[in-house]
Structures are given as C-alpha cells and as structure tokens.
Design a protein around this motif. Sequence first.
Motif, PDB file in Angstrom:
ATOM      1  N   SER A  91       2.663  33.377   9.918  1.00  0.00           N
ATOM      2  CA  SER A  91       2.177  33.187   8.551  1.00  0.00           C
ATOM      3  C   SER A  91       1.537  34.490   8.106  1.00  0.00           C
ATOM      4  N   ALA A  92       1.656  34.802   6.835  1.00  0.00           N
ATOM      5  CA  ALA A  92       1.049  36.017   6.291  1.00  0.00           C
ATOM      6  C   ALA A  92       0.592  35.746   4.873  1.00  0.00           C
ATOM      7  N   HIS A  93      -0.509  36.377   4.489  1.00  0.00           N
ATOM      8  CA  HIS A  93      -1.052  36.196   3.142  1.00  0.00           C
ATOM      9  C   HIS A  93      -1.564  37.530   2.627  1.00  0.00           C
ATOM     10  N   THR A  94      -1.321  37.771   1.349  1.00  0.00           N
ATOM     11  CA  THR A  94      -1.713  39.046   0.754  1.00  0.00           C
ATOM     12  C   THR A  94      -3.181  39.109   0.364  1.00  0.00           C
ATOM     13  N   HIS A  95      -3.814  37.935   0.141  1.00  0.00           N
ATOM     14  CA  HIS A  95      -5.155  37.934  -0.426  1.00  0.00           C
ATOM     15  C   HIS A  95      -6.197  37.153   0.382  1.00  0.00           C
ATOM     16  N   LEU A  96      -5.775  36.291   1.289  1.00  0.00           N
ATOM     17  CA  LEU A  96      -6.711  35.444   2.027  1.00  0.00           C
ATOM     18  C   LEU A  96      -6.561  35.633   3.531  1.00  0.00           C
ATOM     19  N   LEU A  97      -7.638  35.363   4.238  1.00  0.00           N
ATOM     20  CA  LEU A  97      -7.605  35.324   5.694  1.00  0.00           C
ATOM     21  C   LEU A  97      -6.747  34.138   6.107  1.00  0.00           C
ATOM     22  N   CYS A  98      -5.822  34.335   7.045  1.00  0.00           N
ATOM     23  CA  CYS A  98      -4.953  33.212   7.396  1.00  0.00           C
ATOM     24  C   CYS A  98      -4.753  33.112   8.906  1.00  0.00           C
ATOM     25  N   GLY A  99      -4.489  31.913   9.329  1.00  0.00           N
ATOM     26  CA  GLY A  99      -4.179  31.627  10.718  1.00  0.00           C
ATOM     27  C   GLY A  99      -3.157  30.513  10.765  1.00  0.00           C
ATOM     28  N   ALA A 104      -5.550  26.901  14.376  1.00  0.00           N
ATOM     29  CA  ALA A 104      -5.193  27.702  13.205  1.00  0.00           C
ATOM     30  C   ALA A 104      -6.446  28.304  12.579  1.00  0.00           C
ATOM     31  N   TYR A 105      -7.519  27.516  12.486  1.00  0.00           N
ATOM     32  CA  TYR A 105      -8.767  28.009  11.908  1.00  0.00           C
ATOM     33  C   TYR A 105      -9.396  29.109  12.764  1.00  0.00           C
ATOM     34  N   THR A 106      -9.528  28.873  14.076  1.00  0.00           N
ATOM     35  CA  THR A 106     -10.203  29.864  14.917  1.00  0.00           C
ATOM     36  C   THR A 106      -9.399  31.153  15.024  1.00  0.00           C
ATOM     37  N   LYS A 107      -8.069  31.060  14.977  1.00  0.00           N
ATOM     38  CA  LYS A 107      -7.248  32.262  15.008  1.00  0.00           C
ATOM     39  C   LYS A 107      -7.354  33.029  13.699  1.00  0.00           C
ATOM     40  N   ALA A 108      -7.531  32.319  12.597  1.00  0.00           N
ATOM     41  CA  ALA A 108      -7.736  32.994  11.316  1.00  0.00           C
ATOM     42  C   ALA A 108      -9.050  33.761  11.321  1.00  0.00           C
ATOM     43  N   VAL A 109     -10.107  33.114  11.776  1.00  0.00           N
ATOM     44  CA  VAL A 109     -11.429  33.740  11.800  1.00  0.00           C
ATOM     45  C   VAL A 109     -11.472  34.898  12.792  1.00  0.00           C
ATOM     46  N   GLY A 110     -10.783  34.746  13.922  1.00  0.00           N
ATOM     47  CA  GLY A 110     -10.738  35.819  14.903  1.00  0.00           C
ATOM     48  C   GLY A 110     -11.539  35.562  16.148  1.00  0.00           C
ATOM     49  N   VAL A 111     -11.912  34.299  16.407  1.00  0.00           N
ATOM     50  CA  VAL A 111     -12.647  33.990  17.631  1.00  0.00           C
ATOM     51  C   VAL A 111     -11.768  33.297  18.661  1.00  0.00           C
ATOM     52  N   ALA A 158      -3.936  27.740   8.013  1.00  0.00           N
ATOM     53  CA  ALA A 158      -5.302  27.741   7.506  1.00  0.00           C
ATOM     54  C   ALA A 158      -5.530  29.025   6.723  1.00  0.00           C
ATOM     55  N   ALA A 159      -6.144  28.924   5.544  1.00  0.00           N
ATOM     56  CA  ALA A 159      -6.413  30.103   4.718  1.00  0.00           C
ATOM     57  C   ALA A 159      -7.820  30.000   4.151  1.00  0.00           C
ATOM     58  N   GLY A 160      -8.571  31.105   4.242  1.00  0.00           N
ATOM     59  CA  GLY A 160      -9.945  31.090   3.769  1.00  0.00           C
ATOM     60  C   GLY A 160     -10.399  32.450   3.280  1.00  0.00           C
ATOM     61  N   CYS A 161     -11.671  32.525   2.945  1.00  0.00           N
ATOM     62  CA  CYS A 161     -12.270  33.745   2.414  1.00  0.00           C
ATOM     63  C   CYS A 161     -12.265  34.849   3.473  1.00  0.00           C
ATOM     64  N   PRO A 162     -11.821  36.063   3.140  1.00  0.00           N
ATOM     65  CA  PRO A 162     -11.820  37.162   4.117  1.00  0.00           C
ATOM     66  C   PRO A 162     -13.194  37.480   4.694  1.00  0.00           C
ATOM     67  N   LEU A 163     -14.255  37.126   3.987  1.00  0.00           N
ATOM     68  CA  LEU A 163     -15.595  37.382   4.517  1.00  0.00           C
ATOM     69  C   LEU A 163     -15.899  36.541   5.748  1.00  0.00           C
ATOM     70  N   CYS A 164     -15.068  35.552   6.040  1.00  0.00           N
ATOM     71  CA  CYS A 164     -15.259  34.734   7.233  1.00  0.00           C
ATOM     72  C   CYS A 164     -14.773  35.434   8.502  1.00  0.00           C
TER      73      CYS A 164
END
Length: 369
Positions: free
Chosen positions: A108-116, A164-171, A261-267
């Motif tokens: 999955s890839a997104h141009t504007h949001l953090l994604c997992g 999906a969420y934890t991989k998006a966040v990076g933990v 999962a897609a969220g705010c990059p600040l996460c």
Amino acid sequence: MHTAVVWAVECAAWQPSSREFEHLLGFCDATRRNEVLSFKFEMDQRRALLSTLLQRKATCAIARADPSTLQISRTRGRKPYAVLNPPSAEAPNFSFNVSHDGNFVAISAHTHLLCGMDVFAKGDRRPTSFLVDTLSQQSRRYYEGLPLEWQGGYAELLFSVKEAYTKAVGVGLGQELRDISFAPDIPALWSVPFKGTRSGIFKVKIATTETEYVANKSVANDSWSRRTGSEEASILAEPCRTEEWRLEVQWIDSEHLAVMAAGCPLCAVDAWGGFRRQFQHPELVPGKGDEPLFSGVEIVRVEHLLLESDGVRGFMNLFRECLTESEEEDLGMYGGDDSSQQDGSSCAEAGSSFGALAEEDHDVYGGYD
C-alpha cells in the motif's frame, strides 16, 4: 490530489526460471541481493524479491523518484522509507508498507498520509490462544458476544488490523497488541468474505498500566520505550495531533484479506527524524467521509513492476526463451505479446502505484513485509 493504492502480486503463481530470477535480482543493490538469497527456501526468496520490486516501483511511479538515485533508509525502529531529494510535489508525505501471507505479496502507498497494511490468509476459523491473547479487554467483550463460528475469523481480523496500524506508525511488534483497542469496535462482518471495500474512521486507543493514551501521544514515551529499551518515541518532534485513523479492508479473494490503515503523519515514531523530515504537510488527517480512501486491491503481473528504464521488452524476450512451445502460445501470466507490454511498465498511468525497499527485519516487521 491524493493517490492511495494497493497492489498485489500472486507469488504462488510465479514460477520464474533461474535466468528470469537472476535478471530481476539484478535490480537489487548488493546488500539487498544478499538478503534475498539468504532465505533458505525458494518461495521465500521469491517473496523477498517481489517485495523489493513492488517498493521500487511504487517510489518511482507515485513519488516520481529518479530510479538512478533511489535511496531507502530506515527509522531507528527499522521502518523503511524513501528519501526523496528533491521533494515530491505529487507525494508531499509519501508513505508505503508491504505485507505478505499465503499466495500474495502486496504493498500500500499513499501520497499524503501515513499508511500501513497487512495481508492475511484466513486460517481454520477457530480461535487460538495466541490470537485471543492479543485482544484488548474491550475487544474481548465484543468477541465473546459473537457466535462461536465467527470468533476465530474475528480474532484473525483484529490481529491484522492492529498489525496494519503498528506498521504504519513504525513500532511494529514493539507495541503490545493487547494494549490496542478501537472505538467503535471493528465490525465482525469485516471478517467474512465480501465484495468491495469496507471503510471507517476509528479512534485508536493505547492502554498502559497507568492510564489510556490515544494514538501515540504518550505510549511513545512510556510503554513502548520501556518494553524495547528504546528512547525512540520519547524524542518525537511533536505529539500526534489526531486520534482518528482510517481503516479499510478488502478481500483479495475468498482466502486472503488486505487491511489498510491511514493516519496523520505526525503519528510516525521516528527517533532519528529522517522519515519525519520528508513530510511537507505532516498535519494532514484522514477525511471523515464514507468513501473508501484506497481504490481497492489491484492484482498486477511481475513485468508491471519494471520501470521504463529497465527495458520491459528485453525482459519479455528473456522470459520467452524459457518457455516451451505450448507455453509460448499462452502468455496468460504475462499478458500476451510484446505489443501488449509496451504500456505495461507504466502502472501509474493505469491507476496503480507501489512502495520502496523491503521490510526484511524479522524481529520488528516480520520477514520481508
């Protein structure tokens, strides 16, 4: 305009000759080549190579990166990201994630949001002690209220959504999955095969022994860093500003589910700051509409992962050399003759896009996800 894509390759159907595999392996740098070949089994090597090709294609097709200068780095938590220099106007917050299970490798890839994302091949649909142990107290109450025949599939679904969420966040697996809960509860109907995409906005809550935290506002400074002995989250540039994540699921086929999962990059958890420095508009958050964010899983063929500069025609000629006469009459797997492949190297024009160089760390991201 936002671009959000999911691409999947059916790795089980890909049976490359040694020459074909070696040709594609040539698109890896020396380090990645050794990592691919370090896997004991051929299928694992194929998955690792496909993961690399998917990510390479996505970074160049979506973020418009120059393949000759493509650079992939990692956060301290081992999350890979593309270093875009110069920055991408089309993808100001470019993010990607790769996953594999069963017959598929997907990105999955997104141009504007953090994604997992996470792909899982459904099991025997019976609850297991491992999956049940990953349920939060809130989720367990919902789980226990389901008919017995639904419980196994729901536990699998929740595990995949949390991954999906934890991989998006990076933990990654640094976060205890049982500490994660969603409001409202993830619908049990998502765990049963359906057509189309199911999507919703959810608040992600992280519970610790002291209190509850939303997204990673405080979990980064507390439970995750304590468990891993890392100071990564405690030196975030600024706290997460949003509690809400867009979660989506789509069945690739009757046996494989893709969760995004897609969220705010600040996460993003990023101690060294290199990933977060890539963000040009980190304040962006998922929209609240009912429309799915991702257009759906697109099944792609191996030759679609090549770039125009790779010489798709040359690859197809090499592929044909390995065919028997009867196989040459049926190029269903690769889609016909050379004329049909001239546009095949530009998946972005066909509404697709992939990610960057593989998540091969076993401890945090699980193999070559």
